[in-house]
Write a protein that holds these residues in place. Structure first.
Motif, PDB file in Angstrom:
ATOM      1  N   UNK A  22       0.858  -1.178   0.000  1.00  0.00           N
ATOM      2  CA  UNK A  22       0.000   0.000   0.000  1.00  0.00           C
ATOM      3  C   UNK A  22       0.897   1.232   0.000  1.00  0.00           C
ATOM      4  N   UNK A  23       0.428   2.284  -0.621  1.00  0.00           N
ATOM      5  CA  UNK A  23       1.184   3.529  -0.634  1.00  0.00           C
ATOM      6  C   UNK A  23       0.323   4.651  -0.096  1.00  0.00           C
ATOM      7  N   UNK A  24       0.893   5.478   0.753  1.00  0.00           N
ATOM      8  CA  UNK A  24       0.203   6.670   1.245  1.00  0.00           C
ATOM      9  C   UNK A  24       1.035   7.888   0.861  1.00  0.00           C
ATOM     10  N   UNK A  25       0.361   8.989   0.708  1.00  0.00           N
ATOM     11  CA  UNK A  25       1.047  10.228   0.344  1.00  0.00           C
ATOM     12  C   UNK A  25       0.542  11.377   1.200  1.00  0.00           C
ATOM     13  N   UNK A  26       1.326  12.442   1.229  1.00  0.00           N
ATOM     14  CA  UNK A  26       0.979  13.607   2.037  1.00  0.00           C
ATOM     15  C   UNK A  26       1.429  14.859   1.298  1.00  0.00           C
ATOM     16  N   UNK A  27       0.477  15.724   1.023  1.00  0.00           N
ATOM     17  CA  UNK A  27       0.777  16.971   0.324  1.00  0.00           C
ATOM     18  C   UNK A  27       0.777  18.119   1.320  1.00  0.00           C
ATOM     19  N   UNK A  28       1.844  18.879   1.303  1.00  0.00           N
ATOM     20  CA  UNK A  28       1.967  20.025   2.199  1.00  0.00           C
ATOM     21  C   UNK A  28       1.730  21.324   1.441  1.00  0.00           C
ATOM     22  N   UNK A  29       1.112  22.271   2.115  1.00  0.00           N
ATOM     23  CA  UNK A  29       0.888  23.588   1.522  1.00  0.00           C
ATOM     24  C   UNK A  29       1.015  24.650   2.608  1.00  0.00           C
ATOM     25  N   UNK A  30       1.178  25.886   2.176  1.00  0.00           N
ATOM     26  CA  UNK A  30       1.326  26.975   3.138  1.00  0.00           C
ATOM     27  C   UNK A  30       2.747  27.494   3.178  1.00  0.00           C
TER      28      UNK A  30
END
Length: 115
Positions: free
Chosen positions: A18-26
């Motif tokens: 399984x793959x998880x991702x995390x997008x950061x902003x700000x």
């Protein structure tokens, strides 16, 4: 402020991937460390893996050789590829970003390993 949004969790059978991702902003600075933590029911949150903006990685012993952390600095996104998953990997996985201005957390994504 920094916002982190995880995606990609779900249900997988033991031995699966399984793959998880995390997008950061700000307000994100060039030098930072992004990482993954997890929290299983009834247990404390534990560190899983981290990666610096230069690409240096570290892993908890429990996932070393099975999980791979990577990042795309242009997209401010961190990924966690999880292979050979075990039932004990079941947890809510949280994304984390650490920079000189402080630490930020995502809302978490559930990963369940079960047959």
């Amino acid at each position: 402020q920094v916002q982190l949004v995880e995606s990609g969790g779900g249900l997988v059978q033991p031995g699966g991937s399984l793959s998880v991702s995390c997008a950061a902003s700000g307000s994100i600075y060039s030098f930072n460390t992004m990482g993954w933590y997890r929290q299983a029911p009834g247990k404390q949150r534990e560190w899983v893996a981290s990666i610096t903006s230069a690409g240096s990685t570290n892993y908890a012993d429990s996932v070393k050789g099975r999980f791979t952390i990577s990042r795309d600095n242009a997209k401010n996104t961190v990924y966690l590829q999880m292979n050979s998953l075990k039932p004990e990997d079941t947890a809510v996985y949280y994304c984390n970003l650490l920079q000189f201005s402080g630490m930020s957390w995502g809302q978490g994504t559930q990963v369940t390993v079960s047959s």
